[in-house]
Scaffold this active site. Sequence first.
Site, short mmCIF file in Angstrom:
data_model
loop_
_atom_site.label_atom_id
_atom_site.label_comp_id
_atom_site.label_asym_id
_atom_site.label_seq_id
_atom_site.Cartn_x
_atom_site.Cartn_y
_atom_site.Cartn_z
N ASN A 29 0.84 -1.20 0.00
CA ASN A 29 0.00 0.00 0.00
C ASN A 29 0.87 1.25 0.00
OD1 ASN A 29 -2.42 1.57 0.28
ND2 ASN A 29 -1.98 1.81 2.47
N HIS A 72 0.70 5.16 1.48
CA HIS A 72 -0.03 6.01 2.42
C HIS A 72 0.55 7.42 2.35
CE1 HIS A 72 -2.57 6.82 5.89
NE2 HIS A 72 -1.56 7.53 6.36
N ASP A 96 -2.60 0.21 8.26
CA ASP A 96 -1.35 0.98 8.19
C ASP A 96 -0.26 0.52 9.16
OD1 ASP A 96 -2.58 2.62 6.25
OD2 ASP A 96 -3.41 3.93 7.77
C1 GAR Z 1 -3.11 8.83 -2.53
O1 GAR Z 1 -2.62 10.01 -1.95
C2 GAR Z 1 -2.92 7.66 -1.56
O2 GAR Z 1 -1.75 7.75 -0.79
C3 GAR Z 1 -4.13 7.82 -0.68
O3 GAR Z 1 -5.17 8.16 -1.57
C4 GAR Z 1 -4.63 8.87 -2.68
C5 GAR Z 1 -5.10 8.18 -3.95
O4 GAR Z 1 -4.75 8.90 -5.08
N1 GAR Z 1 -4.37 6.61 0.05
C6 GAR Z 1 -4.76 6.59 1.32
O5 GAR Z 1 -5.03 7.58 1.95
C7 GAR Z 1 -4.91 5.18 1.90
N2 GAR Z 1 -4.86 5.24 3.34
P1 GAR Z 1 -4.78 8.20 -6.51
O6 GAR Z 1 -6.15 7.53 -6.67
O7 GAR Z 1 -4.64 9.38 -7.47
O8 GAR Z 1 -3.64 7.22 -6.60
#
Ligand code: GAR
Length: 200
Positions: free
Chosen positions: A111, A113, A154
């Site tokens: 993942n 984060h 996480d």
């Molecule tokens: C990213 O910033 C990722 O790190 C976050 O969502 C966004 C997705 O962007 N994920 C989390 O917060 C998971 N805990 P994307 O769809 O443009 O890749």
Amino acid sequence: MAEHITRLAVFCSGTGSNFKALHRATNEKYINAEFVLCLSNRSQCGAMEYARENGIPALQVSENQFPDYERFAAAMLDTLQENRVEYIVLAGYMRKIPDAVVEVYRDRIVNVHPALLPKFGGEGMYGIRVHAAVLEAGETESGATVHMVDEVYDRGRILMQQKVPVLPGDTPETLAQRVLACEHELYPRALGKLLSEQKA
Ligand code: GAR
């Protein structure tokens, strides 16, 4: 003998910009792997559209399609196994992975984060909320973390982190943008390293 190309499934809920960065890295052979499946909890999202445009099957597998959680988890696992998925890559997937899937794919779920774990992680900490919490806490730096996924939000082993400065006048949105740009570089690097180490 032909070199093994790792079969990846990407799990997404949104835009999928991390998925796009990873897909570019597999296309350019920076990562020796291929995306064979895009799975989402949603019926439609940017990531699924992108997958379909690029010939990658995109499926919705959501809790509300099943009478109970066990059947949902079993269907997710069946879909992964039917597609001979070896690693699961979470890219903006806003749901918890069922324990039954973690059990089978242990140490094979990754993942990204948008903060420096273990800070600003855990249940409810995703997307823009993470950046709002970082600003609220008065942090002078944030960053991105690529980590393994286990049964607890996480908590899994950290593979790579990169710091990003918090700048005066930052809003959650401006900080999110700067961290996202960092994720696009960090995630392919971390996944590429992990897969090459597994093969060594
Ligand atoms: C990213 O910033 C990722 O790190 C976050 O969502 C966004 C997705 O962007 N994920 C989390 O917060 C998971 N805990 P994307 O769809 O443009 O890749």
